[in-house]
Design a protein around this motif. Structure first.
Motif, short mmCIF file in Angstrom:
data_model
loop_
_atom_site.label_atom_id
_atom_site.label_comp_id
_atom_site.label_asym_id
_atom_site.label_seq_id
_atom_site.Cartn_x
_atom_site.Cartn_y
_atom_site.Cartn_z
N ASN A 181 46.17 7.05 -6.16
CA ASN A 181 46.49 8.47 -5.81
C ASN A 181 46.84 9.35 -7.35
N GLY A 182 47.46 10.37 -7.26
CA GLY A 182 48.00 10.97 -8.33
C GLY A 182 48.69 12.30 -8.09
N LYS A 183 48.44 13.46 -8.87
CA LYS A 183 49.45 14.72 -8.27
C LYS A 183 48.76 15.66 -7.02
N MET A 184 47.57 14.96 -6.61
CA MET A 184 47.10 15.96 -5.53
C MET A 184 47.95 15.77 -4.31
N LYS A 185 47.86 16.78 -3.58
CA LYS A 185 48.45 16.87 -2.23
C LYS A 185 47.58 16.10 -1.08
N ARG A 186 46.41 16.16 -1.13
CA ARG A 186 45.45 15.43 -0.06
C ARG A 186 44.46 14.71 -1.01
N ASN A 187 44.14 13.32 -0.25
CA ASN A 187 43.36 12.49 -0.70
C ASN A 187 42.87 11.54 0.52
N ASN A 188 41.50 11.63 0.98
CA ASN A 188 41.23 10.93 2.12
C ASN A 188 40.08 10.21 1.67
N ALA A 189 40.09 9.67 0.57
CA ALA A 189 38.99 8.66 -0.11
C ALA A 189 39.21 7.28 0.03
N GLY A 190 38.92 6.89 1.18
CA GLY A 190 39.33 5.23 1.36
C GLY A 190 40.36 5.06 1.92
N TYR A 191 40.90 3.83 2.01
CA TYR A 191 42.04 3.44 2.44
C TYR A 191 43.33 3.67 1.53
N ASP A 192 44.38 4.50 2.02
CA ASP A 192 45.32 4.72 1.17
C ASP A 192 46.36 3.41 0.73
N LEU A 193 45.64 2.96 -0.41
CA LEU A 193 46.22 1.83 -0.75
C LEU A 193 47.79 1.93 -1.28
N MET A 194 48.07 3.29 -1.87
CA MET A 194 49.42 3.40 -2.33
C MET A 194 50.48 3.38 -1.04
N GLN A 195 50.19 3.79 0.14
CA GLN A 195 51.21 3.61 1.29
C GLN A 195 51.22 2.11 1.67
N LEU A 196 50.36 1.16 1.33
CA LEU A 196 50.76 -0.01 1.63
C LEU A 196 51.84 -0.61 0.46
N MET A 197 51.48 -0.09 -0.85
CA MET A 197 52.37 -0.46 -1.66
C MET A 197 53.79 -0.03 -1.62
N ILE A 198 54.09 1.13 -0.90
CA ILE A 198 55.44 1.51 -0.89
C ILE A 198 56.13 0.85 0.51
N GLY A 199 57.18 0.40 0.14
CA GLY A 199 57.96 -0.53 1.17
C GLY A 199 57.22 -1.93 1.21
N SER A 200 56.51 -2.39 0.18
CA SER A 200 56.26 -3.62 0.09
C SER A 200 57.40 -4.57 -0.26
N GLU A 201 58.29 -4.32 -0.96
CA GLU A 201 59.32 -5.11 -1.37
C GLU A 201 59.10 -6.04 -2.55
N GLY A 202 58.26 -5.52 -3.32
CA GLY A 202 57.83 -6.29 -4.27
C GLY A 202 57.04 -7.37 -3.90
N THR A 203 56.07 -7.56 -2.98
CA THR A 203 55.32 -8.68 -2.84
C THR A 203 53.85 -8.33 -2.98
N LEU A 204 53.35 -7.10 -3.30
CA LEU A 204 52.13 -6.77 -3.44
C LEU A 204 51.69 -6.41 -4.88
N GLY A 205 52.59 -6.06 -5.64
CA GLY A 205 52.33 -5.52 -6.91
C GLY A 205 53.64 -5.11 -7.62
N ILE A 206 53.36 -4.51 -8.79
CA ILE A 206 54.74 -4.22 -9.73
C ILE A 206 54.40 -2.77 -10.03
N VAL A 207 55.09 -1.81 -9.43
CA VAL A 207 55.16 -0.65 -9.52
C VAL A 207 55.67 -0.06 -10.97
N THR A 208 54.98 0.41 -11.98
CA THR A 208 55.40 0.66 -13.26
C THR A 208 55.71 2.06 -13.53
N LYS A 209 54.92 3.10 -12.85
CA LYS A 209 55.29 4.55 -12.92
C LYS A 209 54.99 5.07 -11.72
N VAL A 210 55.62 6.41 -11.48
CA VAL A 210 55.71 7.04 -10.28
C VAL A 210 55.72 8.30 -10.46
#
Length: 464
Positions: free
Chosen positions: A186-215
């Protein structure tokens, strides 16, 4: 050369000498989080701490770790309460402490972009100095929490009414995957309906799926008028009635917090203050932010009236940002003010309308087992923390586990969860079986394998 020495040598090649910490004494501050000692996992000192300065360095570390099958745990501010950041396998700890820059404040799009090692305090201070018309909504109870950790835990806290947990404030993230690739969701946009929302999978994953470097975080205009209402009641049922009635009006609140009086007094004392209410047994704190003085006055009048009709025995209203800050400081220190002899701080959440029933069930169950407790919580969000205390000799209450399981089952039957904001970590993995069915468990395992095929990133965390 031992395996740990080989890891340290490779990390020196990637990061330089300033970026690596090794040796049992030196790594000790990086091994645990704020989880209470009664149930936390035992950490190992057989690890090397890496302190990268950018996503490229993290990518190199992860390519190496994935190739050599070396476990990696990512550490933020260490403020978690479920042991997600505890290092239980020999390997690498990636500390995000040096990635602490605020990159940009885009006031036109209401977005602030930060490196993940920026703390909540740093962010709030930066906005106050460089973009005073903007504010970040979510307010976890520890300002030392790092933004990347808040994202990975989907942390909550006070001032979340209308902003909810961290998830609703994230617009985009840069991530290093366990296999070393760098990508942006994702990015700065408010709406994005292009495919699965992988960002939402990452949020709350407790460091098990990837390393967040910028937000990229959503910020909002700072409202100029602040007020705080504190109201005392003789019972939790009266207090919860006041909250339910207030929510039904639809009026905006930045937060509504609940505290047993014993907790309120401890919190005030921890801040060098005296809790101003003397009557009653439980307290509510209403946090009001308004666009103008008239709006603030009308909201406060309405809340005072609702509390009075619900049975409040004492109510006080305080105007101004400084007084509000003082009361928020008292509330946010609750864990540290009450943690002496605390065995567990539970984190149950139910639909907000079920809070009165949950409070009654909790009262009945703890009375049944004669267990000493108190309660604080983000009551308007349906999320309460039931603090359970150890016996005077330091032992767990004799029937603690029976009490816990009964309460979890009751909350789940109400459509609730065993974790509203603290996460699962290494602490609650087995209890997770009470809430998830086999289909959900297997889906989570498949997602983990898709992101992290060699299971090197924070193993034994968050999922069964």
């Amino acid at each position: 050369m031992t395996a740990i020495e080989e890891i340290a040598k490779k990390l020196h090649d990637i990061l330089g000498s300033d970026g690596v910490i090794s040796g049992a004494n030196a790594v000790a501050p990086y091994l645990y989080d704020c989880s209470l000692p009664y149930f936390r996992a035992e950490a190992t000192t057989e690890c090397v701490v890496a302190r990268p300065e950018n996503a490229g360095q993290i990518s190199e570390i992860m390519k190496y770790a994935n190739d050599k099958l070396i476990p990696v745990v990512v550490r933020g501010g260490g403020t978690g309460l479920c042991g997600a950041a505890i290092v239980t396998h020999p390997g690498i700890v990636i500390s995000m402490e040096r990635m602490d820059s605020v990159i940009e404040v885009d006031e036109n799009n209401f977005i602030v972009t930060v490196e993940s090692g920026v703390t909540l305090k740093q962010l709030n201070d930066y906005l106050m100095k460089h973009a005073p018309s903007m504010t970040f909504g979510s307010q976890p109870c520890d300002e030392n929490a790092q933004i990347g950790g808040m994202v990975c835990e989907n942390s909550g806290g006070i001032r979340t009414e209308g902003n909810s947990a961290t998830r609703s404030n994230v617009r985009g993230i840069e991530v290093v995957l366990p296999t070393g690739e760098i990508t942006v969701f994702n990015g700065k946009m408010k709406r994005n309906n292009a495919g699965y929302d992988l960002m939402q999978l990452m949020i709350g994953s407790e460091g098990t799926l990837g390393i967040v470097t910028k937000v990229m975080l959503r910020v909002r205009p700072r409202l100029p008028y602040d007020a705080t209402i504190i109201a005392a009641f003789d019972s939790y049922s009266e207090a919860t009635d006041a909250v339910t009635t207030t929510l039904k009006t639809g009026v905006h609140m930045d937060g509504i917090e609940y505290m047993d009086r014993s907790t309120a007094r401890k919190c005030a004392a921890a801040c060098g203050k005296t809790w101003p209410l003397s009557k009653g047994k439980v307290d509510l704190m209403f946090i009001v932010c308004a666009a103008n003085e008239e709006e603030a006055f009308n909201v406060c009048q309405m809340v005072e009236s609702i509390c009075s009709m619900a049975g409040a025995v004492e109510t006080r209203t305080y105007n101004g940002a400084e007084k509000q800050k003082e009361f928020i400081e008292m509330r946010t220190t609750s864990l540290f003010a009450t943690q002496k002899n605390m065995a567990e701080t539970m984190d149950i959440a139910v639909p907000p309308a079920e809070i009165p029933r949950l409070m009654k069930v909790f009262h009945d169950i703890t009375e049944k087992y004669n267990i000493v407790t108190d309660t604080v919580g983000h009551i308007s969000e349906g999320n309460v923390h039931n603090n359970v205390y150890a016996e005077k000799n330091g032992d767990l209450p004799a029937h603690y586990r029976e009490m816990r399981d009964e309460l979890y089952r009751a909350a789940i039957d109400m459509g609730g969860t065993i974790s509203g904001e603290h996460g699962i970590g290494k602490r609650k993995r087995e209890e997770l079986r009470m809430q998830l069915d086999d289909i959900q468990v297997e889906l989570m395992r498949k997602i983990k394998r898709a992101f992290d095929p060699n299971n090197i990133l924070n193993p034994d965390t968050a999922i069964i």
